[in-house]
Write a protein that holds these residues in place. Structure first.
Motif, PDB file in Angstrom:
ATOM      1  N   LYS A  59       0.836  -1.211   0.000  1.00  0.00           N
ATOM      2  CA  LYS A  59       0.000   0.000   0.000  1.00  0.00           C
ATOM      3  C   LYS A  59       0.865   1.253   0.000  1.00  0.00           C
ATOM      4  O   LYS A  59       0.476   2.271  -0.581  1.00  0.00           O
ATOM      5  N   LEU A  75      -1.063   4.477  -1.387  1.00  0.00           N
ATOM      6  CA  LEU A  75      -2.356   4.533  -0.697  1.00  0.00           C
ATOM      7  C   LEU A  75      -2.191   4.989   0.745  1.00  0.00           C
ATOM      8  O   LEU A  75      -3.090   5.601   1.314  1.00  0.00           O
ATOM      9  N   ILE A  76      -1.047   4.649   1.357  1.00  0.00           N
ATOM     10  CA  ILE A  76      -0.738   5.171   2.690  1.00  0.00           C
ATOM     11  C   ILE A  76       0.708   5.670   2.667  1.00  0.00           C
ATOM     12  O   ILE A  76       1.528   5.164   1.913  1.00  0.00           O
ATOM     13  N   PRO A 101      -1.451   8.398  -4.525  1.00  0.00           N
ATOM     14  CA  PRO A 101      -1.921   7.434  -5.515  1.00  0.00           C
ATOM     15  C   PRO A 101      -1.425   7.779  -6.915  1.00  0.00           C
ATOM     16  O   PRO A 101      -1.255   8.949  -7.246  1.00  0.00           O
ATOM     17  N   ARG A 102      -1.155   6.742  -7.710  1.00  0.00           N
ATOM     18  CA  ARG A 102      -0.584   6.949  -9.036  1.00  0.00           C
ATOM     19  C   ARG A 102      -1.505   6.354 -10.089  1.00  0.00           C
ATOM     20  O   ARG A 102      -2.387   5.578  -9.788  1.00  0.00           O
ATOM     21  N   SER A 103      -1.245   6.704 -11.324  1.00  0.00           N
ATOM     22  CA  SER A 103      -2.102   6.181 -12.381  1.00  0.00           C
ATOM     23  C   SER A 103      -1.391   5.094 -13.184  1.00  0.00           C
ATOM     24  O   SER A 103      -1.929   4.598 -14.160  1.00  0.00           O
ATOM     25  N   PHE A 139      -3.245  -2.921  -9.199  1.00  0.00           N
ATOM     26  CA  PHE A 139      -3.298  -3.521  -7.872  1.00  0.00           C
ATOM     27  C   PHE A 139      -4.258  -4.703  -7.910  1.00  0.00           C
ATOM     28  O   PHE A 139      -5.391  -4.570  -8.356  1.00  0.00           O
ATOM     29  N   PRO A 153     -10.501   1.039 -14.638  1.00  0.00           N
ATOM     30  CA  PRO A 153      -9.360   1.976 -14.649  1.00  0.00           C
ATOM     31  C   PRO A 153      -9.359   2.887 -15.876  1.00  0.00           C
ATOM     32  O   PRO A 153      -8.971   4.054 -15.777  1.00  0.00           O
ATOM     33  N   VAL A 204     -11.792   5.617 -15.018  1.00  0.00           N
ATOM     34  CA  VAL A 204     -11.279   6.510 -13.973  1.00  0.00           C
ATOM     35  C   VAL A 204     -10.196   7.418 -14.535  1.00  0.00           C
ATOM     36  O   VAL A 204     -10.183   8.628 -14.284  1.00  0.00           O
ATOM     37  N   LEU A 205      -9.299   6.846 -15.329  1.00  0.00           N
ATOM     38  CA  LEU A 205      -8.165   7.621 -15.849  1.00  0.00           C
ATOM     39  C   LEU A 205      -8.518   8.358 -17.135  1.00  0.00           C
ATOM     40  O   LEU A 205      -7.675   9.039 -17.710  1.00  0.00           O
TER      41      LEU A 205
END
Lengths: 261, 279
Positions: free
Chosen positions: A57, A62-63, A80-82, A86, A106, A109-110
């Motif tokens: 993560k 994410l963290i 977060p990356r594109s 995951f 994805p 979203v992208l």
């Protein structure tokens, strides 16, 4: 600074502490460092509680890490990356979307080109053997099929890195073995850099070029074991003495520090 | 081919009937119990010579019902109440939905507003009906406001519960591809909350009927609640019962409509755990 061949991913002194409900500080990861090369398949094996999932993560952004940093293509991960795919332990499919629409998530979203995305989604579904199920809903699929959809989804946006968090942990033994072979096929077809977290030493050795062996409380790297076994690999490899030596070496590493689980 | 399948039809229909009886006997039992209750009721009232202004026999209620339909008054008042119910339900649900989304979206709002929501929820909303009639008059507005107020809370509570119980993995999945908060809401949070939202809608629609009727009791010039009061005043107990029949049919129909839409929209939710309906 001399420019050497840059690692695809560099994990550089990553630590992570949590504050437990009782107010105690728990160190989940303690100065984790290792590199992953472009196109390399690296397994991370260790007992539960060694912070394997936390590490994934952090790599995915994410963290945040408490200390240290992760570099992907030389760039530090800040959120977060594109360009990451995951795969979770559970398939995490959206039940209101068809298989195809789940794989396309994805892309949506992208906001990638829809036509390209659909072509890739169709290719990937073909690769994972689910072309005939593109218009089915997840609830109509078995656990293994659902996880294959999850893998196709993680690759649809052509990420530079595939992070897999015990993706076969919830499957039965037969399906699991089959999926392991299938993953090797997918990997040889797409040649992504893969970080694969698992509980199973045999699975880790069978899949990987190198195995990062971790111990628990706090999570530390015991040894990064290079797996010098020929590819392509098949299940017969598991019966060879070389394979057995790797497995017992890693098991010994884990047992030396409290053992698996 | 065609003639053969035609010949087979009666046989197939008969076997279907037998199949239904074996596996879903309630299809026959539910109406049977209704007939039994009505018959016993009719018999007892006649045998014990219960006065018609205490408990009318079903035949008397049926007559009142047909009179009401014939004169058009029952239809007219039903239409008034139905409008109040639907308008109030729509306003209350949409408001509950919007406020619920805002409350869960902002931590600070949630912590500041939620204590008031909980406190206000313990107030029986029907107790406010007289005030609302004072403020909004005897017309339809006061009924819609009361109904909306009653429909608001089941939605609010369920939307909040639904949005807060979204599987963290689903959110991480979206975050792992750098989704915006709005994308996460649109693609994961809201659809994940839909089963809860429909549970709220189901309660809200039944509450809405209660809200409209109580509000009409307090002060109205039309509607089924008003009709009940007029009938009661005139000791027309059969007429009151006829209104009750209409009200149960209305409540049941609205409930079934919500359930039907629910099954259509939330098609992936297979377990039919019947939602709790109670006032």
């Amino acid at each position: 600074m001399t420019v050497t061949t840059q690692a695809a991913i560099r994990i550089d002194g990553v630590s992570r502490t949590f504050v437990s409900k009782r107010g105690e500080t728990v160190q989940a990861l303690d100065h984790i460092s290792f590199d992953v090369d472009e196109g390399e398949f690296v397994s991370i094996v260790g007992p539960s509680g060694c912070g394997k999932s936390t590490l994934l993560k952090i790599i995915a952004g994410l963290i945040p890490a408490s200390a240290g940093q992760v570099l992907i293509g030389g760039q530090p991960v800040a959120g977060p990356r594109s360009d990451i795919g995951f795969v979770f332990q559970q398939p995490v499919l959206l039940p209101w979307r068809t298989v195809k629409a789940n794989v396309m998530l994805p892309v949506e979203v992208l906001k990638l080109d829809r036509r390209d995305g659909e072509r890739r989604a169709a290719d990937l579904l073909e690769t994972v053997g689910l072309s005939n199920f593109a218009n089915h809903y997840p609830m109509e699929l078995s656990g293994g099929m659902q996880q294959r959809v999850g893998i196709a989804r993680a690759l649809v946006h052509d990420p530079v890195l595939l992070l897999m968090d015990e993706p076969f942990g919830a499957l039965d033994a037969m399906t699991r073995e089959h999926m392991t072979l299938e993953l090797l096929n997918i990997w040889s077809a797409y040649r992504k850099t893969v970080l694969f977290v698992t509980h199973s030493i045999a699975e880790a050795v069978f899949l990987a070029d190198r195995v990062v062996t971790m111990t628990a409380r706090p999570g530390r790297v015991a040894e990064v074991v290079t797996i010098d076994l020929p590819r392509p690999r098949d299940l017969a490899l598991m019966n060879t003495p070389e394979f057995g030596r790797y497995v017992s070496h890693i098991r010994a590493l884990l047992n030396a520090r409290g053992g698996l689980d | 081919m065609a003639s053969r399948s035609l010949a087979e039809q009666p046989r197939r229909a008969a076997s279907l009937r037998r199949y239904m009886l074996r596996n879903r006997p309630e299809i026959l039992l539910v109406p049977a119990i209704f007939v039994l209750i009505v018959a016993v009721w009719e018999l007892l009232v006649k045998l014990l010579a219960v006065p018609i202004y205490i408990l009318p026999p079903p035949t008397e209620i049926w007559r009142a019902f047909r009179d009401g339909l014939g004169s058009g008054s029952l239809v007219e008042h039903t239409w008034v109440t139905l409008q109040e119910v639907l308008l109030g339900f729509a306003v209350g649900s949409v408001a509950g939905l919007v406020v619920g989304v805002i409350v869960t979206r902002f931590r600070l709002v949630e912590r500041t507003v939620y204590p008031y929501v909980v406190a206000f929820q313990t107030v029986p909303k029907v107790a406010l009906a007289p005030l609302i009639v004072t403020w909004f008059g005897f017309g339809m507005t006061s009924k819609v406001v009361t109904t909306a107020l009653i429909a608001f809370f089941p939605l609010l509570v369920n939307v909040i519960a639904g949005l807060q119980s979204v599987d963290q993995d689903r959110i991480d999945l979206l975050r792992s591809v750098n989704a915006s908060e709005w994308q996460i809401f649109r693609m994961v949070r809201f659809p994940s909350a839909l089963p809860f939202i429909f549970a709220g809608l189901d309660v809200a629609i039944v509450f809405s009927v209660i809200g409209a009727i109580v509000s009409e009791f307090v002060g109205a010039r039309a509607g089924l609640g008003y009709l009940i009061q007029v009938n009661n005043y005139n000791l027309n107990v059969s007429g009151t019962f006829a209104v009750l029949v209409v009200l149960s049919v209305m409540g049941l129909t609205l409930h079934l409509v919500v359930q039907w839409v629910n099954r259509r929209v939330v098609f992936w939710q297979r377990d039919d755990r019947g939602s709790v309906v109670g006032a």
